[in-house]
Design an enzyme around this catalytic site. Structure first.
Site, short mmCIF file in Angstrom:
data_model
loop_
_atom_site.label_atom_id
_atom_site.label_comp_id
_atom_site.label_asym_id
_atom_site.label_seq_id
_atom_site.Cartn_x
_atom_site.Cartn_y
_atom_site.Cartn_z
N GLY A 1 -22.81 1.48 -23.10
CA GLY A 1 -24.12 1.59 -22.64
C GLY A 1 -25.23 -0.16 -22.44
N HIS B 1 -12.11 -6.78 -27.03
CA HIS B 1 -12.58 -5.26 -27.48
C HIS B 1 -11.30 -5.60 -29.07
CE1 HIS B 1 -14.36 -2.10 -28.81
NE2 HIS B 1 -15.27 -2.15 -27.47
N GLU C 1 -25.16 -1.00 -31.98
CA GLU C 1 -24.67 -2.21 -31.44
C GLU C 1 -24.43 -2.98 -32.42
OE1 GLU C 1 -22.44 0.59 -28.16
OE2 GLU C 1 -23.11 -1.97 -27.06
N ALA D 1 -22.80 -5.27 -10.07
CA ALA D 1 -22.89 -5.77 -9.71
C ALA D 1 -23.29 -6.15 -7.75
CB ALA D 1 -21.79 -7.16 -9.74
N LYS E 1 -11.05 -3.19 -2.96
CA LYS E 1 -9.68 -3.39 -2.94
C LYS E 1 -9.36 -2.15 -2.80
CE LYS E 1 -8.15 -6.21 -6.27
NZ LYS E 1 -8.25 -7.47 -7.19
N SER F 1 -17.49 -3.52 -5.77
CA SER F 1 -18.61 -1.73 -5.84
C SER F 1 -18.85 -1.75 -7.28
CB SER F 1 -17.57 -1.05 -4.66
OG SER F 1 -16.44 -0.94 -4.82
N GLY F 2 -18.26 -2.97 -8.15
CA GLY F 2 -18.74 -1.92 -9.56
C GLY F 2 -20.00 -2.45 -9.42
N GLU G 1 -19.85 -9.71 -13.86
CA GLU G 1 -18.51 -10.26 -15.06
C GLU G 1 -17.71 -11.52 -14.03
OE1 GLU G 1 -16.47 -7.61 -16.90
OE2 GLU G 1 -15.63 -8.96 -17.85
N GLN H 1 -18.11 2.96 -21.82
CA GLN H 1 -18.99 3.70 -22.26
C GLN H 1 -19.57 3.85 -23.25
OE1 GLN H 1 -15.51 3.41 -25.11
NE2 GLN H 1 -14.09 4.79 -24.28
N ARG I 1 -19.64 -12.92 -25.79
CA ARG I 1 -20.93 -11.76 -25.61
C ARG I 1 -21.17 -10.47 -26.17
NH1 ARG I 1 -20.22 -6.52 -22.56
NH2 ARG I 1 -18.18 -6.77 -23.89
N ARG J 1 -18.09 -9.18 -32.10
CA ARG J 1 -16.84 -8.56 -32.02
C ARG J 1 -15.53 -9.01 -32.37
NH1 ARG J 1 -17.90 -5.85 -26.36
NH2 ARG J 1 -18.90 -4.13 -26.78
N HIS K 1 -11.34 -7.98 -22.77
CA HIS K 1 -11.79 -6.95 -22.63
C HIS K 1 -12.54 -7.48 -21.76
CE1 HIS K 1 -14.37 -3.98 -23.55
NE2 HIS K 1 -15.25 -4.36 -23.44
C1 LIG Z 1 -13.53 0.44 -20.86
C2 LIG Z 1 -14.40 -1.03 -20.56
C3 LIG Z 1 -16.08 -0.24 -21.36
C4 LIG Z 1 -16.85 -1.02 -21.43
N1 LIG Z 1 -18.01 -0.76 -21.80
C5 LIG Z 1 -19.46 -1.56 -21.43
C6 LIG Z 1 -20.81 -1.27 -22.12
O1 LIG Z 1 -20.44 0.06 -23.14
N2 LIG Z 1 -21.39 -1.49 -21.96
C7 LIG Z 1 -21.98 -3.18 -21.01
O2 LIG Z 1 -22.61 -4.13 -20.94
N3 LIG Z 1 -20.65 -2.90 -20.66
C8 LIG Z 1 -19.47 -2.63 -20.81
N4 LIG Z 1 -18.20 -3.01 -20.51
C9 LIG Z 1 -18.04 -4.12 -19.11
C10 LIG Z 1 -18.78 -3.72 -18.13
O3 LIG Z 1 -17.96 -2.78 -17.64
C11 LIG Z 1 -18.39 -5.49 -16.65
O4 LIG Z 1 -18.36 -6.19 -17.12
C12 LIG Z 1 -18.75 -4.73 -16.34
O5 LIG Z 1 -19.13 -3.22 -15.64
C13 LIG Z 1 -19.22 -5.42 -14.51
O6 LIG Z 1 -19.37 -5.19 -13.21
P1 LIG Z 1 -19.04 -6.12 -11.88
O7 LIG Z 1 -19.59 -5.55 -11.48
O8 LIG Z 1 -18.67 -7.82 -11.94
O9 LIG Z 1 -17.07 -5.76 -11.48
P2 LIG Z 1 -16.58 -4.40 -11.57
O10 LIG Z 1 -17.72 -3.44 -12.27
O11 LIG Z 1 -15.16 -4.53 -12.49
O12 LIG Z 1 -16.50 -4.31 -10.39
C14 LIG Z 1 -15.33 -5.22 -9.40
C15 LIG Z 1 -15.09 -4.30 -7.90
O13 LIG Z 1 -14.91 -5.77 -7.72
C16 LIG Z 1 -13.50 -5.21 -6.74
N5 LIG Z 1 -12.98 -6.38 -6.35
C17 LIG Z 1 -12.04 -7.35 -7.23
N6 LIG Z 1 -10.91 -7.79 -6.56
C18 LIG Z 1 -11.61 -7.59 -5.81
C19 LIG Z 1 -11.04 -8.01 -4.02
N7 LIG Z 1 -9.63 -9.29 -3.97
N8 LIG Z 1 -11.43 -7.99 -2.55
C20 LIG Z 1 -11.93 -6.98 -2.99
N9 LIG Z 1 -12.86 -6.04 -3.61
C21 LIG Z 1 -12.58 -6.73 -5.32
C22 LIG Z 1 -12.74 -4.04 -7.74
O14 LIG Z 1 -12.07 -3.53 -6.26
C23 LIG Z 1 -14.07 -3.31 -7.95
O15 LIG Z 1 -14.81 -2.17 -6.86
C24 LIG Z 1 -17.21 -1.74 -20.97
C25 LIG Z 1 -15.55 -3.15 -19.86
C26 LIG Z 1 -14.46 -2.51 -19.81
C27 LIG Z 1 -13.51 -2.46 -19.35
#
Ligand SMILES: Cc1cc2nc3c(=O)[nH]c(=O)nc-3n(C[C@H](O)[C@H](O)[C@H](O)COP(=O)(O)OP(=O)(O)OC[C@H]3O[C@@H](n4cnc5c(N)ncnc54)[C@H](O)[C@@H]3O)c2cc1C
Length: 509
Positions: free
Chosen positions: A48, A228, A113, A15, A34, A12-13, A361, A46, A372, A276, A337
């Protein structure tokens, strides 16, 4: 639960939620997550989200910057799709209620950036990800997306090359169960927790990539782990290192040695705004040369009121630890990172297994190539999750006998995660060498043989960490050159023969 849904989303990020909120407009969607629903990498982003809004900017510029950072491995068709779809989808987030920071004219205030030739970072002060997560969760509620918390996806159910759903552990009822779906969508985020020092929260154990790999999907470019350069030295909150956003360097922050000498001009013409990988390697080199455990990031020469307004979270958090960023430099070190590789997908986010999508991701669309560009990952997740929700309309009903799915047995396994993290930090970090990689390969392979075949309930994350670590090490050993984020001391040059993706598929499949 033992039920069937149209679309089963794991994560629930940005994506998972983007896919779910759009697909829910024409189908039934269930999200398994999870932990708490906001527990994600997204929530901590943070800086953007990069997108073309400035008058002087163009899709060509954004695409060129992305491809340049990718060092010959970015898939140009995917890059084009990402940059061209960006403005519309970022504007849509704003219209849904995302409080992006605006300038005096009421347009998006665009940050700058490293690696971006123009100002194009749309942001909500320095908590962009939190804001996006908040709005998407509200949108999911409005569209009746069912979100089930504390459900840990364990393994995919794949029969005759088709993904029919998955096994999961219901932590509320302490029970192994399964769900069938017309399409399964992995949106499980990154793999930072494979390393000792990471900016990623504890959920980032690479579960989706490990599950897909075990099920026979193609996994690509795992050697390209982005470190990072600037996480706060020696301080962890809830299992993650606190990040000092790249935007701080974008606004004039200068990297210095412990004794106060600036050093980035020595390493790259772009100085403190170099990509980076170059900055992270420069920091490690300077730390080694000066025998120091950290370098300094100094932004204290910028107007204090502006800093407090532009970086409220960073200002407040550092102040709590005794560092006033308006007056003194911040001690920083590189930390794992972002995972550029992942489950190989096409430009519709379809993996190499039928009925299995991968988003965000945990996927490898090829956009990032060997490196990236900052703020491109939220954009990639937004764009390709939207495309997946369009493609998923074509998915037909599965025909399956539910009895075939509970044949798997639950098993337990050892927990070697601390040992693996230490090995990864020592041998598979910012600068690698062949001997170290081989040593890491031997030790981690040993750990991997200790897991039984079956659906692992306890220590499921430990097995995933072991599988991911071995994928990173194997990919690194396969690439005997230095390119983008992957640097091997014995092979410091880029080689023509390696201008291709590293693709790994489990032998048995
Ligand atoms: C500190 C930090 C700063 C960042 N800043 C930036 C930025 O400024 N700009 C940018 O573009 N990117 C940034 N990034 C990268 C970006 O945040 C991530 O790449 C992006 O948010 C990933 O989104 P996602 O939906 O793929 O995964 P996530 O947002 O990580 O969501 C993953 C989800 O999957 C769930 N999950 C995982 N495994 C399981 C499982 N086995 N069963 C059930 N659920 C599970 C998790 O609980 C979560 O809900 C940053 C990352 C970090 C850590």
């Amino acid at each position: 639960m033992s039920r069937k849904v149209d679309f089963l989303v794991v994560g629930s990020g940005i994506a998972g939620l983007t896919f779910a909120t759009k697909a829910a407009q024409y189908s039934q969607v269930l999200i398994l997550t999870k932990k708490n629903k906001a527990d994600s990498n997204t929530n901590y982003a943070q800086g953007g989200i990069a997108s073309v809004f400035a008058d002087r900017d163009s899709f060509d510029y954004h695409a060129n910057d992305t491809v340049k950072a990718g060092e010959g491995l970015s898939h140009k068709d995917a890059v084009r799709i990402m940059v061209e779809n960006g403005p519309k989808l970022v504007r849509e987030l704003y219209n849904e209620g995302c409080l992006f920071t605006l300038d005096n004219q009421g347009d998006f205030e665009l940050g700058r950036e490293g690696g971006h030739s123009h100002r194009r970072i749309v942001h909500a002060k320095d908590y962009t990800g939190y804001e996006i997560e908040r709005v998407l969760l509200e949108e999911a509620k409005r569209r009746n997306v069912e979100i089930s918390e504390n459900e840990i996806a364990l393994d995919l159910i794949v029969v005759d090359g088709e993904c029919l759903g998955l096994y999961f552990f219901d932590a509320n009822k302490q029970k192994l169960d399964y769900i069938l779906a017309n399409a399964t969508v992995l949106a499980t985020g990154g793999t930072g927790q494979v390393y000792l020092h990471t900016t990623n929260p504890p959920i980032a154990t690479g579960d989706g990539i490990a599950m897909a790999y075990r099920a026979g999907a193609k996994v690509a470019n795992m050697e390209f782990v982005q470190f990072h350069p600037t996480s706060v030295y020696n301080i962890q909150i809830d299992g993650r290192a606190f990040l000092i956003s790249e935007a701080v360097r974008g606004e004039g922050g200068i990297l210095k040695t412990k004794s106060g000498k600036s050093f980035m001009d020595k390493y790259d013409p772009a100085g403190n705004l170099a990509p980076r990988d170059i900055v992270a390697r420069a920091c490690v080199s300077e730390m080694r040369a000066t025998k120091s455990k950290y370098v300094l990031l100094d932004i204290s020469h910028i107007n204090a009121d502006y800093l407090k307004k532009r970086f409220p979270t960073i200002y407040e958090t550092c102040l709590k630890w005794g560092v006033d960023i308006t007056r003194e430099p911040i001690p920083v070190v590189p930390a794992a990172h972002y995972t550029c590789g992942g489950i190989l997908v096409n430009t519709w986010a379809e993996s190499s297994i039928n009925r299995l999508f991968a988003l965000g991701e945990c996927s490898c669309t090829g956009v990032h190539g060997a490196n990236r560009l900052a703020s491109n990952s939220l954009l990639e997740a937004l764009v390709f999750s939207t495309r997946a929700s369009e493609k998923a309309k074509e998915i037909k009903e599965i025909k399956v006998k539910t009895t075939m799915c509970m044949q798997k047995t639950a098993c337990t396994g050892p927990d070697y995660r601390l040992q693996i993290k230490q090995i990864m930090n020592q041998y598979v970090g910012v600068m690698r060498n062949v001997k170290g990689l081989e040593k890491a390969h031997r030790s981690i392979s040993d750990f991997c043989t200790k897991f039984d075949d079956g659906v692992l309930i306890q220590n499921a994350e430990a097995r995933n960490i072991a599988d991911i670590a071995i994928l990173i090490v194997k990919s690194a050993i396969m690439r005997l050159e230095s390119r983008g984020l992957h640097y091997i001391r014995e092979y410091p040059e880029k080689k023509k023969d390696f201008a291709k993706d590293t693709i790994i598929r489990r032998k048995e499949s």
